[in-house]
Design a protein around this motif. Structure first.
Motif, PDB file in Angstrom:
ATOM      1  N   THR A 135       0.828  -1.214   0.000  1.00  0.00           N
ATOM      2  CA  THR A 135       0.000   0.000   0.000  1.00  0.00           C
ATOM      3  C   THR A 135       0.859   1.260   0.000  1.00  0.00           C
ATOM      4  N   VAL A 136       0.460   2.192  -0.846  1.00  0.00           N
ATOM      5  CA  VAL A 136       1.109   3.502  -0.926  1.00  0.00           C
ATOM      6  C   VAL A 136       0.233   4.520  -0.200  1.00  0.00           C
ATOM      7  N   PHE A 137       0.867   5.408   0.558  1.00  0.00           N
ATOM      8  CA  PHE A 137       0.145   6.469   1.253  1.00  0.00           C
ATOM      9  C   PHE A 137       0.580   7.822   0.691  1.00  0.00           C
ATOM     10  N   TYR A 138      -0.388   8.696   0.467  1.00  0.00           N
ATOM     11  CA  TYR A 138      -0.069   9.972  -0.147  1.00  0.00           C
ATOM     12  C   TYR A 138      -1.103  11.031   0.226  1.00  0.00           C
ATOM     13  N   GLN A 139      -0.787  12.278  -0.113  1.00  0.00           N
ATOM     14  CA  GLN A 139      -1.699  13.414   0.060  1.00  0.00           C
ATOM     15  C   GLN A 139      -2.031  13.968  -1.312  1.00  0.00           C
ATOM     16  N   SER A 140      -3.271  14.431  -1.500  1.00  0.00           N
ATOM     17  CA  SER A 140      -3.633  14.990  -2.807  1.00  0.00           C
ATOM     18  C   SER A 140      -4.708  16.056  -2.675  1.00  0.00           C
ATOM     19  N   VAL A 141      -5.011  16.704  -3.816  1.00  0.00           N
ATOM     20  CA  VAL A 141      -6.052  17.732  -3.878  1.00  0.00           C
ATOM     21  C   VAL A 141      -7.278  17.210  -4.620  1.00  0.00           C
ATOM     22  N   GLU A 142      -7.463  15.889  -4.577  1.00  0.00           N
ATOM     23  CA  GLU A 142      -8.598  15.308  -5.291  1.00  0.00           C
ATOM     24  C   GLU A 142      -9.931  15.877  -4.809  1.00  0.00           C
ATOM     25  N   ASN A 143      -9.968  16.315  -3.558  1.00  0.00           N
ATOM     26  CA  ASN A 143     -11.189  16.883  -2.988  1.00  0.00           C
ATOM     27  C   ASN A 143     -11.207  18.404  -3.118  1.00  0.00           C
ATOM     28  N   GLY A 144     -10.683  18.927  -4.231  1.00  0.00           N
ATOM     29  CA  GLY A 144     -10.650  20.375  -4.446  1.00  0.00           C
ATOM     30  C   GLY A 144      -9.258  20.929  -4.268  1.00  0.00           C
ATOM     31  N   SER A 145      -8.840  21.792  -5.185  1.00  0.00           N
ATOM     32  CA  SER A 145      -7.441  22.237  -5.208  1.00  0.00           C
ATOM     33  C   SER A 145      -7.046  23.080  -4.012  1.00  0.00           C
ATOM     34  N   ILE A 146      -8.015  23.607  -3.244  1.00  0.00           N
ATOM     35  CA  ILE A 146      -7.650  24.388  -2.055  1.00  0.00           C
ATOM     36  C   ILE A 146      -7.601  23.505  -0.806  1.00  0.00           C
ATOM     37  N   ASN A 147      -7.962  22.229  -0.950  1.00  0.00           N
ATOM     38  CA  ASN A 147      -7.971  21.295   0.187  1.00  0.00           C
ATOM     39  C   ASN A 147      -6.860  20.254   0.056  1.00  0.00           C
ATOM     40  N   ARG A 148      -6.581  19.542   1.150  1.00  0.00           N
ATOM     41  CA  ARG A 148      -5.632  18.442   1.141  1.00  0.00           C
ATOM     42  C   ARG A 148      -6.220  17.271   1.932  1.00  0.00           C
ATOM     43  N   ASP A 149      -6.118  16.073   1.360  1.00  0.00           N
ATOM     44  CA  ASP A 149      -6.561  14.875   2.061  1.00  0.00           C
ATOM     45  C   ASP A 149      -5.502  13.794   1.970  1.00  0.00           C
ATOM     46  N   VAL A 150      -5.566  12.859   2.905  1.00  0.00           N
ATOM     47  CA  VAL A 150      -4.642  11.727   2.953  1.00  0.00           C
ATOM     48  C   VAL A 150      -5.349  10.500   2.388  1.00  0.00           C
TER      49      VAL A 150
ATOM     50  N   LYS B 203      -5.956  28.835  -0.040  1.00  0.00           N
ATOM     51  CA  LYS B 203      -6.000  27.469   0.468  1.00  0.00           C
ATOM     52  C   LYS B 203      -6.785  27.424   1.767  1.00  0.00           C
ATOM     53  N   ASN B 204      -7.459  26.323   1.974  1.00  0.00           N
ATOM     54  CA  ASN B 204      -8.341  26.162   3.116  1.00  0.00           C
ATOM     55  C   ASN B 204      -7.546  25.637   4.303  1.00  0.00           C
ATOM     56  N   THR B 205      -6.886  26.560   4.985  1.00  0.00           N
ATOM     57  CA  THR B 205      -6.040  26.203   6.122  1.00  0.00           C
ATOM     58  C   THR B 205      -6.154  27.287   7.179  1.00  0.00           C
ATOM     59  N   TRP B 206      -5.592  27.035   8.364  1.00  0.00           N
ATOM     60  CA  TRP B 206      -5.714  27.983   9.470  1.00  0.00           C
ATOM     61  C   TRP B 206      -4.943  29.267   9.187  1.00  0.00           C
ATOM     62  N   HIS B 207      -5.274  30.292   9.923  1.00  0.00           N
ATOM     63  CA  HIS B 207      -4.738  31.627   9.691  1.00  0.00           C
ATOM     64  C   HIS B 207      -3.223  31.699   9.888  1.00  0.00           C
ATOM     65  N   ALA B 208      -2.553  32.267   8.908  1.00  0.00           N
ATOM     66  CA  ALA B 208      -1.173  32.705   9.101  1.00  0.00           C
ATOM     67  C   ALA B 208      -1.236  34.099   9.729  1.00  0.00           C
ATOM     68  N   ALA B 209      -0.085  34.621  10.139  1.00  0.00           N
ATOM     69  CA  ALA B 209      -0.066  35.941  10.783  1.00  0.00           C
ATOM     70  C   ALA B 209      -0.693  36.998   9.885  1.00  0.00           C
ATOM     71  N   ASN B 210      -0.411  36.918   8.584  1.00  0.00           N
ATOM     72  CA  ASN B 210      -0.960  37.929   7.676  1.00  0.00           C
ATOM     73  C   ASN B 210      -2.477  37.885   7.608  1.00  0.00           C
ATOM     74  N   ASP B 211      -3.062  36.690   7.808  1.00  0.00           N
ATOM     75  CA  ASP B 211      -4.523  36.603   7.796  1.00  0.00           C
ATOM     76  C   ASP B 211      -5.122  37.470   8.892  1.00  0.00           C
ATOM     77  N   TYR B 212      -4.464  37.475  10.060  1.00  0.00           N
ATOM     78  CA  TYR B 212      -4.968  38.328  11.140  1.00  0.00           C
ATOM     79  C   TYR B 212      -4.875  39.798  10.739  1.00  0.00           C
ATOM     80  N   TRP B 213      -3.848  40.147   9.966  1.00  0.00           N
ATOM     81  CA  TRP B 213      -3.748  41.526   9.464  1.00  0.00           C
ATOM     82  C   TRP B 213      -4.912  41.828   8.520  1.00  0.00           C
ATOM     83  N   TYR B 214      -5.276  40.856   7.698  1.00  0.00           N
ATOM     84  CA  TYR B 214      -6.407  41.059   6.789  1.00  0.00           C
ATOM     85  C   TYR B 214      -7.715  41.191   7.579  1.00  0.00           C
ATOM     86  N   TYR B 215      -7.865  40.411   8.638  1.00  0.00           N
ATOM     87  CA  TYR B 215      -9.045  40.559   9.492  1.00  0.00           C
ATOM     88  C   TYR B 215      -9.035  41.937  10.164  1.00  0.00           C
ATOM     89  N   PHE B 216      -7.854  42.369  10.563  1.00  0.00           N
ATOM     90  CA  PHE B 216      -7.684  43.697  11.151  1.00  0.00           C
ATOM     91  C   PHE B 216      -8.146  44.774  10.165  1.00  0.00           C
TER      92      PHE B 216
END
Length: 722
Positions: A381-396, A516-529
């Motif tokens: 068995t091979v294990f991998y990550q891909s964007v098959e569930n949408g290019s902004i997402n990642r699944d295993v 990409k659908n991921t948690w906030h980087a520092a700059n994201d908080y600036w954008y929320y600001f």
């Protein structure tokens, strides 16, 4: 009176609760660690497949603790700095292959982006003995598979220390600063091929392969380091700009028994080439090496015999644009190997025999494999990550090596990444999304079933409730014939009947991704600001960005800054046509490649953008390094129009809006020369602008209050000009 008091109390309570739910983000909070997430530091799966180790920090000391996968309880502490007289604190660790010894890193200081110097110790788990590798600060110490020896770099030469005899052997002698480097990459390899250690032990520790860099003919770059002294110092290092001479590289194998260095000579002649990867196979006598031409559109995989130095070309790939170098090459027990490639237009996994014959294309489809995790020999068995569930997402995922029985192992929509146990029984999944802070969970590799939650960031999420952050809305926008990924952040009190200024962010470099659908980087908080201050912030990934197939990514070949800029300008026009966006108040910003883009967008889109900020921008690809630039542009000698037609320096005469230019004076990556040439062009075009130089700051522009100052300056500029 009783009812009046009750009403007053209720009103007061509502006011307090409403206030608590509308706490405003401050720039200080963004950059002082208020929103920092917790993680698992230096996670290592133990060879037994039942346990994992992490680096823990507590009360001024550090420890390597081992946990049981099944129970998540701590099994033992392998070593902690408080028990070691010679070490007060260590910042990282690496095991020998047999896990008998551990290298502990102390006094680590950065050189460039990935390279460091440090004082290193080897800890023997069984005897609890601690041995200092060298009194000097060294680079990349690496234990032999049996843990009895360690190889490292010092002053551009390679050394091997034998712990049993306590003797150190110097194996190269011609190393010299800005001339010859043995076993450690030069600046451009480190930055663009993303590795520093250019030496590798074979399976039984009898050979050490290494790459030698001859930088003699590479032009030097110098920059002043102002410091605190009366006179500044100069930092001089080899930096090959596009079209200039690269280091001459050669591959060698050191035989520990004979103490001789043998030179690798291939049957195919190469005149101007790179060696971006070397890796020993499971056969202790066979070394693999990847060679690519200067244009990087041909990649060859060679197998080299350490016994007789014979070589065999087993795989040769060609591409009309370029071929990405990865770390996905994996040798199976029979020395067949896993390889990833964009041959069919999307990045997928392939299985080849040890002779380079294709056995099977393991994954297929109009989506990209984004990470290869490993191969479970027992279950094929091979294990991998891909964007098959949408290019902004990642699944295993898991899939049999014959391409059958594919399973999606993660279910939460967002970004999932896995760290597997050595026997592929379990994996630790790191998950986050734009609405969910990173969480670490244990799963069974067979079916992805959740076993236990290891760590969450629930306290951060609870603290963030008080800020009532705006939502990051994901969508696509049809621009120039393509559906481009986009996110948008609107003020919480958004009213579609009103109009708002628009501030756009982008990076846009080849193969990159900012949406990409991921948690906030520092700059994201600036954008929320900024959203809390009444701005709409948006980001669009245009043509040339990644994870939507090779054609979409490579359309910018030979013309960096053409299609990407067209997409940003057109996207802004379409967003400006929305009833709730003020098309006369639209700005754009970016850093590095993004600064190159924001400059061009303001100049070429002078009827669209009112203002732009460019941080550490490339202003002409003639000033940037060979490996990155020529991968996408070939050389300036071959493609002069590609370099000049889209250089913002040649479009300064079009400037109408407000322009802020920022750079660090000690940027070893995108040299401040880029900004100086832009400044001179603007002056000669009699164009007014603002600029800021941060003394002795590199490409990241950080340290002390620097980030706070930088973002305060940009915030004030946005308020004044948008």
């Amino acid at each position: 009176m009783k009812y009046l008091k009750s009403s007053l109390f209720i009103c007061l309570l509502v006011t307090v609760l409403t206030s608590a739910q509308n706490k405003e983000i401050t720039l200080d909070a963004i950059w002082n660690g208020t929103f920092r997430t917790e993680g698992m530091q230096s996670l290592h799966s133990m060879n037994n497949g039942k346990q994992y180790a992490v680096l823990n920090f507590e009360q001024g000391s550090t420890a390597i603790d081992v946990y049981d996968y099944k129970t998540l309880s701590k099994v033992e502490t392998l070593v902690k700095s408080s028990d070691l007289e010679a070490i007060k604190y260590f910042s990282d660790y690496t095991f020998s292959k047999d896990e008998s010894k551990i290298i502990l890193a102390t006094e680590v200081e950065p050189i460039f982006r990935r390279s460091t110097l440090g004082v290193f110790y080897v800890y023997d788990i069984k005897t609890k003995a601690l041995a200092k590798i060298s009194d000097e600060k060294i680079q990349e110490p690496t234990l032999s598979p049996d843990g009895k020896k360690v190889a490292y770099g010092f002053n551009n030469n390679l050394y091997i220390k034998d712990f049993e005899s306590n003797q150190t052997t110097q194996i190269t002698f011609d190393g010299e600063k800005n001339k010859i480097i043995n076993g450690i990459t030069d600046w451009v390899y480190e930055e663009e091929f993303a590795f520093v250690r250019a030496f590798e032990w074979n399976a039984d520790g009898s050979y050490l392969a290494f790459i030698r860099f001859d930088e003699t003919e590479v032009p030097e770059f110098s920059m002043d380091v102002y410091g605190q002294g009366l006179y500044p110092e100069q930092d001089v290092f080899k930096y090959p700009k596009a079209g200039e001479a690269n280091a001459l590289v050669s591959l060698h194998i050191y035989d520990l028994k004979s103490k001789k260095i043998n030179d690798v000579k291939l049957s195919k002649p190469y005149s101007d080439f790179y060696i971006p990867r070397i890796e020993w196979t499971n056969d202790a006598n066979v070394l693999s090496a990847q060679y690519t031409n200067r244009h990087q559109n041909e990649l060859d995989l060679w197998m080299i015999s350490a016994n007789n130095m014979s070589s065999k070309l087993v795989l040769a790939e060609k591409d009309k644009a370029y071929i990405d170098v990865t770390d996905n090459l994996t040798f199976l027990k029979d020395n067949s190997f896993i390889w990833t490639s964009e041959t069919d237009g999307y990045n997928h996994i392939y299985h080849y025999s040890k002779d380079g014959k294709l056995i099977n294309q393991v994954t297929k489809g109009p989506w990209e494999v984004t990470n290869y995790y490993g191969f479970d020999e027992k279950n094929n068995t091979v294990f991998y990550q891909s964007v098959e569930n949408g290019s902004i997402n990642r699944d295993v995922y898991s899939i049999r090596i014959d391409g059958n029985n594919k399973k999606r192992l993660t279910q939460n929509e967002g970004t999932n990444s896995a760290d597997f146990s050595a026997d592929f029984t379990y994996f630790i999944n790191t998950f986050s999304s734009s609405t969910k802070a990173p969480e670490y969970t244990l799963h069974t590799a067979k079916d992805g079933k959740l076993v236990k939650v290891i760590k969450e960031n629930s306290s951060l999420e609870k603290n963030l409730e008080a800020y009532n952050l705006p939502k990051k809305e994901f969508s696509t926008i049809a621009v120039n014939g393509n559906d481009l990924n986009m996110w948008m952040i609107k003020p919480n009190d958004f009213d579609a009947s009103k109009t708002y200024p628009l501030f756009m962010f982008q990076y846009s470099g080849p193969g990159s991704q900012s949406v990409k659908n991921t948690w906030h980087a520092a700059n994201d908080y600036w954008y929320y600001f900024l959203a809390q201050k009444g701005y709409i912030v948006a980001c669009v990934d245009g043509r040339g960005t990644g994870f939507k197939g090779a054609d979409f990514k490579k359309v910018t070949q030979n013309e960096l800054g053409k299609y990407e800029v067209e997409d940003q300008i057109q996207a802004a026009k379409q967003l400006g046509a929305l009833n709730y966006i003020d098309q006369n108040r639209m700005g754009i910003w970016g850093w590095s490649y993004g600064g190159f883009m924001s400059s061009n967008a303001l100049f070429k889109g002078n009827d669209v953008f009112k203002m732009a900020i460019a941080v550490a921008p490339v202003t002409s690809w003639r000033y940037y390094d060979t490996i990155y630039t020529e991968r996408y542009m070939t050389t300036p000698q071959e493609n002069p129009s590609g370099y000049d037609d889209n250089s913002p320096i040649f479009h300064v005469d079009k400037l109408k809006g407000n322009f802020l230019l920022i750079h660090g004076s000690a940027d070893d990556n995108v040299h401040v020369q880029n900004t100086m040439q832009m400044v001179e062009a603007l002056i000669q075009a009699n164009k007014q602008f603002e600029w800021m130089i941060y003394p002795d700051k590199n490409h990241g522009i950080y340290g002390g209050n620097t980030r706070l100052h930088l973002y305060t300056k940009m915030t004030n500029y946005i308020k004044e000009n948008l």
